[in-house]
Design an enzyme around this catalytic site. Structure first.
Site, PDB file in Angstrom:
ATOM      1  N   ASP A   1     -13.343   5.410   2.478  1.00 52.75           N
ATOM      2  CA  ASP A   1     -11.938   5.503   2.908  1.00 52.75           C
ATOM      3  C   ASP A   1     -11.623   6.921   3.381  1.00 52.75           C
ATOM      4  OD1 ASP A   1      -9.187   5.684   3.082  1.00 52.75           O
ATOM      5  OD2 ASP A   1      -8.771   4.740   1.153  1.00 52.75           O
TER       6      ASP A   1
ATOM      7  N   GLU B   1      -7.138   0.624  -4.729  1.00 46.35           N
ATOM      8  CA  GLU B   1      -7.185   0.516  -3.267  1.00 46.35           C
ATOM      9  C   GLU B   1      -8.525  -0.039  -2.758  1.00 46.35           C
ATOM     10  OE1 GLU B   1      -5.952   4.466  -2.208  1.00 46.35           O
ATOM     11  OE2 GLU B   1      -3.901   4.088  -2.872  1.00 46.35           O
TER      12      GLU B   1
ATOM     13  N   ASP C   1       0.891  -1.168   0.000  1.00 48.33           N
ATOM     14  CA  ASP C   1       0.000   0.000   0.000  1.00 48.33           C
ATOM     15  C   ASP C   1       0.929   1.217   0.000  1.00 48.33           C
ATOM     16  OD1 ASP C   1      -1.655   2.107   0.572  1.00 48.33           O
ATOM     17  OD2 ASP C   1      -2.438   1.295   2.452  1.00 48.33           O
TER      18      ASP C   1
ATOM     19  N   LYS D   1       3.221  11.118  -3.365  1.00 54.50           N
ATOM     20  CA  LYS D   1       2.184  10.463  -4.179  1.00 54.50           C
ATOM     21  C   LYS D   1       1.340  11.500  -4.929  1.00 54.50           C
ATOM     22  CE  LYS D   1      -1.491   7.017  -3.503  1.00 54.50           C
ATOM     23  NZ  LYS D   1      -2.092   6.135  -2.486  1.00 54.50           N
TER      24      LYS D   1
END
Ligand code: AMP
Length: 629
Positions: A209, A187, A25, A87
């Site tokens: 999330d 994800e 992850d 990211k």
């Protein structure tokens, strides 16, 4: 006795051979690596027992590259050489990074056509791919130490909304880190896999999330082990940090109430108070009240108690804010609450009871929470990696994606004709026929656009190409089939083919290249708020295009056959043409349509005369038998 067979060295296919595969992850704030051991997916820890690796890379003065907690500790001391949240820059150009003012890094654009960002550090220019590779490399080493061997491959997770460029950048980073990428996995899909939903469940699931800084909601459809992302939505500036900030502001208000002459906080005090706020928030997940005690640098003592009820009140609007993207995703997927079979919670901030209650209330069911919400994505990725290297014989999951925005092309008058609607499941192919606007037109310019608005000017232009060699025909007679195909990796090809001659032209584009999530959100927002305005603009443009085509064809006919009617009739038509031209200039679609009707009406005698003339021409020199076929 039959001879026993022995395989060549290294070729043994022992059925029990277990290949080392991991799930990674690669998160904005923290990253994790997990593997399946003895049938159980587990997060691997470093020598200090840490599972989470802060996604922070520091280029130290001695030339060393430091990753994780140690780098994180230097974030404020050495900001330009200590890179966090890389990211957010993956596969992005400078233009895509909207909120640069709050980022301490020195950005430079590379000189490739893609203009990807690079960061100026004391170790030289570093690309987000290189920086991410350092994080992946640290996780790879951790895994190899823990597992005692070389890795066969890794599954790396990416947000469902990541576009082609961001996915490609992630793959490049993994390759640079010496990892064999088995697959990039969305994800939310990884979270669903962690809960084993792929094994025995069919139906539609929501993955909610809420992490430290971002909120993502995805709707997945599972059918016979096939995962399909039906819709995604979210808010890239909403997460657990906002809850900390609310507590921080509340504490400041309390302190101001009690101590006069309270001066603004310096950076160190701000950081201290935010850390205390985060600890209080996390404490309140399992306790009724939290004590916030600390001493500020000017000697002010902070000692306040926050109750769970107060905390819920302070942050209710943030919880509510997550429901808006959730509703939009439901609407995009055209679903009702009763269609949802299960809800999975991901991200540390979903531990907060008020978040769980809100989700439960909205979806009218208890969400799945028994796995650690910080680890669930890595755990799912590990399960998938384990299956992909062949340690588990029963599955090879096929994963599908969706187009984030509609794809279409420009038609006359700068209007957009949508060919592939947004949220279409990939791969997808759609075709539509178009025609020429003018008599004898032999070429056509095709502009491919992306977006939800009705006018090309409000959408994003992706590519333009020309189809040439169309045989000359009357306007509207040619049939040009335009086909849009988006493959499983999100690559769009557009081809245009004239049906009688077979002439063809095509182009390949990456539809999502360079579009940030925020930009997608903005384009969607614009499309909702501009819907009424777009409807009018479209009606007006269509009326104008129609008027233009009629004026053109009648003018042409008058040029050729004008002598078939009287001068007075001709003048009457010309008057209506002028009137229509004038009306077209103004902005009233109804008036234009009425003027078109008037013009058509004025040409009735002319049309009759042309018809008679062409029949007479066709019959000339033929006898009755020739005609009675
Ligand atoms: P993630 O990005 O998924 O690691 O989530 C990090 C966020 O989860 C941070 O804002 C944390 O403060 C928050 N978090 C972690 N544990 C808890 C907890 N027990 N209660 C409330 N929030 C938590």
């Amino acid at each position: 006795m039959a001879l026993l067979q022995i395989s060549e060295p290294g070729q043994s296919a022992a059925p029990h051979q277990h290949k080392l595969a991991v799930g990674i992850d690669l998160g904005t704030t923290n990253s994790l690596v997990a593997t399946v051991r003895s049938g159980m997916s587990t997060v691997l820890q470093d020598a200090h027992g840490h599972g989470l690796l802060p996604s922070v890379v520091r280029y130290a003065p001695d030339g060393k590259v430091i990753v994780g907690h140690e780098a994180q500790a230097q974030l404020s001391a050495d900001p330009t050489n200590t890179i966090a949240s890389v990211k957010r820059f993956m596969g992005r150009s400078l233009h895509d990074i909207a909120d640069r003012a709050h980022i301490p890094y020195r950005f430079v654009e590379d000189d490739s056509a893609k203009k990807q960002v690079q960061l100026q550090t004391r170790a030289g220019l570093k690309t987000p791919v290189e920086i991410s590779a350092e994080i992946l490399n640290a996780l790879k080493k951790r895994a190899e130490n823990a597992l005692g061997g070389e890795l066969t491959g890794a599954v790396i997770t990416v947000p469902a909304y990541f576009d082609d460029a961001q996915r490609q950048a992630t793959k490049d980073a993994a390759r640079l880190a010496g990892l064999n990428v088995l697959r990039l996995l969305n994800e939310p899909t990884a979270a669903a896999v962690a809960y084993g939903l792929d094994n025995n469940a069919e139906g539609i699931f929501v993955i909610y999330d809420l992490g430290g800084g971002t909120f993502d909601v995805s709707i997945l459809k599972l059918t016979k082990g096939v995962f399909e992302v039906l819709a995604t939505n979210g808010d890239s500036a909403l997460g657990g940090d906002d809850f900390d900030h609310r507590i921080y502001c509340w504490v400041l208000d309390k302190v101001r109430e009690t101590s006069k002459n309270f001066s603004p906080l310096n950076e160190e005090d701000t950081r201290l108070l935010l850390t205390k706020a985060r600890q209080a928030k996390e404490w309140l997940t399992d306790n009724f009240e939290a004590q916030i005690v600390c001493k500020l640098s000017n000697g002010t003592m902070v000692d306040v108690t926050l109750t769970a009820t107060q905390f819920v009140e302070l942050t209710q609007h943030l919880v509510t804010k997550t429901l808006s993207p959730t509703r939009k995703a439901m609407r995009d997927a055209q679903l009702d609450i009763t269609d949802i079979k299960g809800v999975v919670l991901v991200g540390g901030a979903t531990r907060m009871p008020q978040v769980r209650h809100a989700v439960e209330e909205y979806f009218q069911q208890t969400p799945l929470t028994n796995l650690d919400p910080d680890k669930v994505v890595a755990l799912g990725a590990a399960i998938q990696a384990n299956a992909l290297v062949g340690n588990r014989s029963d599955s090879d999951l096929l994963l599908l994606d969706v187009t984030p925005l509609s794809l279409g092309l420009e038609t006359m008058g700068g209007l957009v004709e949508k060919i592939i609607p947004r949220n279409s499941t990939l791969p997808v192919a759609r075709a539509q026929d178009f025609t020429t606007y003018k008599d004898g037109q032999t070429a056509m310019s095709i502009q491919v656009v992306q977006g939800e608005r009705e006018l090309v000017a409000d959408c994003r232009s992706l590519a333009r190409f020309e189809l040439r060699g169309i045989p000359p025909m009357a306007a509207g007679a040619a049939r040009i089939r335009v086909t849009f195909t988006v493959d499983a990796d999100g690559l769009l090809s557009v081809s245009a083919r004239e049906q009688t001659s077979g002439v063809e032209a095509n182009i390949v584009v990456k539809p999502s290249y360079g579009l940030s999530e925020d930009e997608i959100t903005r384009m969607l927002k614009d499309s909702f708020s501009g819907a009424e305005q777009d409807k009018h603009a479209r009606m007006l443009t269509e009326a104008r295009v129609n008027a233009g085509a009629i004026i053109q064809s009648i003018t042409q006919a008058l040029k050729v056959d004008g002598d078939l009617i009287s001068t007075a009739d001709k003048q009457a038509i010309e008057t209506e043409i002028e009137r229509l031209k004038a009306t077209s200039q103004a902005g009233d679609a109804d008036a234009i349509n009425k003027a078109v009707d008037a013009l058509n009406h004025s040409t009735e005698a002319f049309a009759q005369a042309r018809m008679n003339a062409s029949v007479a021409k066709a019959l000339a020199g033929k006898n009755l038998e020739d005609i009675q076929l």
